[in-house]
Design an enzyme around this catalytic site. Structure first.
Site, PDB file in Angstrom:
ATOM      1  N   ASP A   5     -10.546  -0.164   5.879  1.00  0.00           N
ATOM      2  CA  ASP A   5      -9.132  -0.181   6.237  1.00  0.00           C
ATOM      3  C   ASP A   5      -8.780   0.987   7.163  1.00  0.00           C
ATOM      4  O   ASP A   5      -7.938   0.873   8.057  1.00  0.00           O
ATOM      5  CB  ASP A   5      -8.296  -0.116   4.943  1.00  0.00           C
ATOM      6  CG  ASP A   5      -6.963  -0.833   5.093  1.00  0.00           C
ATOM      7  OD1 ASP A   5      -6.678  -1.336   6.189  1.00  0.00           O
ATOM      8  OD2 ASP A   5      -6.203  -0.873   4.102  1.00  0.00           O
ATOM      9  N   SER A  33      -6.874  -5.909   7.076  1.00  0.00           N
ATOM     10  CA  SER A  33      -6.303  -7.269   7.120  1.00  0.00           C
ATOM     11  C   SER A  33      -4.953  -7.285   7.823  1.00  0.00           C
ATOM     12  O   SER A  33      -3.921  -7.493   7.189  1.00  0.00           O
ATOM     13  CB  SER A  33      -6.142  -7.787   5.684  1.00  0.00           C
ATOM     14  OG  SER A  33      -5.441  -6.836   4.883  1.00  0.00           O
ATOM     15  N   LYS A  60      -4.892   5.969   3.722  1.00  0.00           N
ATOM     16  CA  LYS A  60      -5.388   5.793   5.100  1.00  0.00           C
ATOM     17  C   LYS A  60      -4.216   5.694   6.083  1.00  0.00           C
ATOM     18  O   LYS A  60      -4.372   5.973   7.275  1.00  0.00           O
ATOM     19  CB  LYS A  60      -6.324   4.591   5.213  1.00  0.00           C
ATOM     20  CG  LYS A  60      -5.764   3.249   4.789  1.00  0.00           C
ATOM     21  CD  LYS A  60      -5.011   2.513   5.843  1.00  0.00           C
ATOM     22  CE  LYS A  60      -4.270   1.346   5.244  1.00  0.00           C
ATOM     23  NZ  LYS A  60      -3.336   0.664   6.112  1.00  0.00           N
ATOM     24  N   ARG A 107       1.290  -0.309  12.574  1.00  0.00           N
ATOM     25  CA  ARG A 107       2.593   0.320  12.834  1.00  0.00           C
ATOM     26  C   ARG A 107       2.511   1.823  12.616  1.00  0.00           C
ATOM     27  O   ARG A 107       3.210   2.580  13.257  1.00  0.00           O
ATOM     28  CB  ARG A 107       3.671  -0.322  11.966  1.00  0.00           C
ATOM     29  CG  ARG A 107       3.422  -0.159  10.499  1.00  0.00           C
ATOM     30  CD  ARG A 107       4.274  -1.060   9.663  1.00  0.00           C
ATOM     31  NE  ARG A 107       3.824  -2.431   9.769  1.00  0.00           N
ATOM     32  CZ  ARG A 107       4.370  -3.438   9.126  1.00  0.00           C
ATOM     33  NH1 ARG A 107       5.411  -3.239   8.356  1.00  0.00           N
ATOM     34  NH2 ARG A 107       3.913  -4.654   9.245  1.00  0.00           N
ATOM     35  N   LYS A 124       0.850  -1.191   0.000  1.00  0.00           N
ATOM     36  CA  LYS A 124       0.000   0.000   0.000  1.00  0.00           C
ATOM     37  C   LYS A 124       0.881   1.234   0.000  1.00  0.00           C
ATOM     38  O   LYS A 124       1.665   1.431   0.926  1.00  0.00           O
ATOM     39  CB  LYS A 124      -0.898  -0.004   1.236  1.00  0.00           C
ATOM     40  CG  LYS A 124      -1.915  -1.138   1.240  1.00  0.00           C
ATOM     41  CD  LYS A 124      -2.644  -1.247   2.556  1.00  0.00           C
ATOM     42  CE  LYS A 124      -3.590  -2.443   2.553  1.00  0.00           C
ATOM     43  NZ  LYS A 124      -4.159  -2.715   3.875  1.00  0.00           N
ATOM     44  N   GLU A 129       4.446   2.923   6.311  1.00  0.00           N
ATOM     45  CA  GLU A 129       4.154   3.435   4.964  1.00  0.00           C
ATOM     46  C   GLU A 129       3.561   4.855   4.991  1.00  0.00           C
ATOM     47  O   GLU A 129       3.696   5.610   4.041  1.00  0.00           O
ATOM     48  CB  GLU A 129       3.173   2.503   4.233  1.00  0.00           C
ATOM     49  CG  GLU A 129       3.647   1.071   4.046  1.00  0.00           C
ATOM     50  CD  GLU A 129       4.543   0.886   2.830  1.00  0.00           C
ATOM     51  OE1 GLU A 129       5.208   1.848   2.410  1.00  0.00           O
ATOM     52  OE2 GLU A 129       4.585  -0.245   2.313  1.00  0.00           O
TER      53      GLU A 129
HETATM   54  N1  NAD Z   1       1.512  -6.216   7.928  1.00  0.00           N
HETATM   55  C1  NAD Z   1       0.224  -6.115   7.623  1.00  0.00           C
HETATM   56  O1  NAD Z   1      -0.658  -6.390   8.456  1.00  0.00           O
HETATM   57  C2  NAD Z   1      -0.196  -5.673   6.262  1.00  0.00           C
HETATM   58  C3  NAD Z   1      -1.521  -5.840   5.889  1.00  0.00           C
HETATM   59  C4  NAD Z   1      -1.930  -5.442   4.613  1.00  0.00           C
HETATM   60  C5  NAD Z   1      -1.003  -4.870   3.750  1.00  0.00           C
HETATM   61  N2  NAD Z   1       0.284  -4.687   4.161  1.00  0.00           N
HETATM   62  C6  NAD Z   1       1.196  -4.064   3.209  1.00  0.00           C
HETATM   63  O2  NAD Z   1       2.046  -5.087   2.714  1.00  0.00           O
HETATM   64  C7  NAD Z   1       3.355  -4.547   2.445  1.00  0.00           C
HETATM   65  C8  NAD Z   1       4.366  -5.392   3.203  1.00  0.00           C
HETATM   66  O3  NAD Z   1       4.060  -5.248   4.578  1.00  0.00           O
HETATM   67  P1  NAD Z   1       4.716  -6.163   5.684  1.00  0.00           P
HETATM   68  O4  NAD Z   1       4.020  -5.834   6.947  1.00  0.00           O
HETATM   69  O5  NAD Z   1       4.766  -7.589   5.281  1.00  0.00           O
HETATM   70  O6  NAD Z   1       6.201  -5.546   5.675  1.00  0.00           O
HETATM   71  P2  NAD Z   1       7.507  -6.123   6.373  1.00  0.00           P
HETATM   72  O7  NAD Z   1       8.404  -4.964   6.559  1.00  0.00           O
HETATM   73  O8  NAD Z   1       7.123  -6.955   7.552  1.00  0.00           O
HETATM   74  O9  NAD Z   1       8.113  -7.131   5.286  1.00  0.00           O
HETATM   75  C9  NAD Z   1       8.426  -6.778   3.989  1.00  0.00           C
HETATM   76  C10 NAD Z   1       9.270  -7.899   3.398  1.00  0.00           C
HETATM   77  O10 NAD Z   1       9.571  -7.500   2.061  1.00  0.00           O
HETATM   78  C11 NAD Z   1      10.879  -7.900   1.724  1.00  0.00           C
HETATM   79  N3  NAD Z   1      11.656  -6.703   1.418  1.00  0.00           N
HETATM   80  C12 NAD Z   1      11.990  -5.678   2.250  1.00  0.00           C
HETATM   81  N4  NAD Z   1      12.716  -4.755   1.589  1.00  0.00           N
HETATM   82  C13 NAD Z   1      12.835  -5.204   0.326  1.00  0.00           C
HETATM   83  C14 NAD Z   1      13.485  -4.707  -0.824  1.00  0.00           C
HETATM   84  N5  NAD Z   1      14.134  -3.530  -0.803  1.00  0.00           N
HETATM   85  N6  NAD Z   1      13.411  -5.427  -1.973  1.00  0.00           N
HETATM   86  C15 NAD Z   1      12.722  -6.607  -2.010  1.00  0.00           C
HETATM   87  N7  NAD Z   1      12.111  -7.128  -0.940  1.00  0.00           N
HETATM   88  C16 NAD Z   1      12.160  -6.443   0.203  1.00  0.00           C
HETATM   89  C17 NAD Z   1      11.461  -8.628   2.910  1.00  0.00           C
HETATM   90  O11 NAD Z   1      11.281 -10.013   2.726  1.00  0.00           O
HETATM   91  C18 NAD Z   1      10.631  -8.114   4.057  1.00  0.00           C
HETATM   92  O12 NAD Z   1      10.556  -9.014   5.123  1.00  0.00           O
HETATM   93  C19 NAD Z   1       3.309  -3.088   2.892  1.00  0.00           C
HETATM   94  O13 NAD Z   1       3.121  -2.250   1.786  1.00  0.00           O
HETATM   95  C20 NAD Z   1       2.116  -3.019   3.821  1.00  0.00           C
HETATM   96  O14 NAD Z   1       1.501  -1.737   3.803  1.00  0.00           O
HETATM   97  C21 NAD Z   1       0.721  -5.099   5.377  1.00  0.00           C
END
Ligand code: NAD
Length: 337
Positions: A241, A135, A188, A252, A105, A278
């Site tokens: 959301d 989610s 959001k 976070r 996002k 984000e």
């Molecule tokens: N955590 C949630 O509950 C949640 C829910 C919905 C959407 N999201 C969205 O999903 C996305 C990921 O969130 P998250 O919580 O899993 O993040 P996170 O920071 O926990 O994990 C991201 C993962 O992406 C990979 N990564 C990190 N930097 C990278 C790079 N430069 N190049 C390639 N891979 C890389 C790594 O494997 C890392 O563990 C975000 O945009 C977030 O907004 C998260």
């Protein structure tokens, strides 16, 4: 049973892997970081982000994209700033027409592009599907009933994602409004940061409700100007959301805001949360985009001043409250300054 490749082995990538494996799919998780892969292979658990949730032994965790050959669906679960580079890496070996979904996002810094546009540039031969909605990874992984939207310009691709990922704990609606779904999901996070700031300050419930309600109003104003359908902002990827991120300690962005409200410098607060906040980069991108498009976004504007220019929070609140009088439902002639 289908083969699914998840790129990104953080909180949400791991949650999707655990959930999809439980419902019978063969899952491969990819990370570009050998130390992350090593840690997950050793612990079979993401101890920092999803403690107590085992990653089944047959979920493959790797830095290699060899598993791609058999994948019927690829899901990007990386920070929004890494979407372009990850899509470019994928483009080198993904077979054409395999749907590529994304749960990230955000808007791309510099270009102000939504992430599906970024992905379409890097993966022109693959249909793109954006998954968004309330989610939290922590709850998806534990099987709490969760609902999201899968938005795509390709109905077939959106329905493939729905068919493959939907189960008794994870309900997926499809949508053709990619623009609306993405603006809701990305912006959001700014409001969640601001909600956290209010919580950190000990503000009242009235103030938080005002922030959320007027927040979605200005998100919709920008989104509609960029081509979104207004009703999308009343759906899961919009108000849904927004509610979850502004209310939950899993967010976070909200936790980062709480630190700022308690007096921590914004950049230091982002560093302390230590994960993808984000809303922080998105505030800057949205502020610049709103100015470029001449869209009135007073909350985003004040959030930018607080987060990037050190403006006092009380002064920002006063400036929001003392603006000229307005209608609650702005008609088109009030959309611009
Ligand atoms: N955590 C949630 O509950 C949640 C829910 C919905 C959407 N999201 C969205 O999903 C996305 C990921 O969130 P998250 O919580 O899993 O993040 P996170 O920071 O926990 O994990 C991201 C993962 O992406 C990979 N990564 C990190 N930097 C990278 C790079 N430069 N190049 C390639 N891979 C890389 C790594 O494997 C890392 O563990 C975000 O945009 C977030 O907004 C998260």
């Amino acid at each position: 049973m289908s083969n699914i490749l998840i790129m990104g082995a953080g909180g949400f990538g791991t949650a999707l892997a655990v959930m999809s494996r439980k419902f019978g799919h063969k899952i491969t998780m990819w990370s570009p970081f050998p130390e992350e892969v090593e840690m997950l292979c050793r612990d079979r658990e993401h101890k920092k982000l999803l403690a107590g949730i085992p990653i089944p032994a047959d979920v493959e965790i790797t830095t290699s994209l060899e598993a791609l050959g058999g994948a019927e669906l690829v899901i990007l679960a990386v920070p929004s700033a890494a979407v372009r580079s990850t899509a470019a890496t994928l483009a080198k070996s993904v077979p054409e027409r395999i749907p590529v979904a994304c749960v990230s996002k955000g808007l791309e810094a510099g270009t102000y592009k939504i992430l599906s546009d970024v992905m379409e540039e890097e993966l022109p031969r693959n249909p793109i599907v954006m998954i968004s909605g309330p989610s939290h990874a922590e709850e998806v992984a534990r099987g709490y009933p969760t609902t999201v939207v899968a938005a795509s310009r390709s109905r077939a691709a959106a329905e493939t994602v729905q068919d493959l990922l939907m189960n008794e704990t994870f309900r997926i609606y499809v949508s053709d409004d990619v623009v609306g779904v993405e603006y809701g999901g990305a912006l959001k996070n700014i409001i969640a940061l601001a909600a956290g700031i209010l919580d950190g300050l000990g503000s009242g419930d009235n103030t938080k409700a005002a922030l959320m309600t007027r927040g979605i109003a200005e998100i919709a104003r920008l989104g509609v100007a960029m081509g979104a359908k207004a009703e999308t902002f009343a759906g899961l990827s919009g108000i849904g959301d927004l509610i979850v991120t502004c209310a939950s300690m899993h967010s976070r962005n909200r936790r980062c805001g709480i630190l700022i409200g308690e007096g921590v410098e914004p950049a230091e607060a982002v560093a302390r949360i230590g994960m993808t906040v984000e809303g922080y980069p998105c505030t800057k991108v949205a502020y610049e985009l709103a100015r470029q498009q001449k869209i009135y976004m007073p909350i985003v504007e004040q959030a930018y001043h607080v987060l990037y220019e050190g403006k006092d929070i009380a002064a920002a609140t006063k400036d929001l409250m003392e603006r000229p009088k307005r209608h609650e439902s702005e008609t088109i002639w009030l959309l611009t300054r």
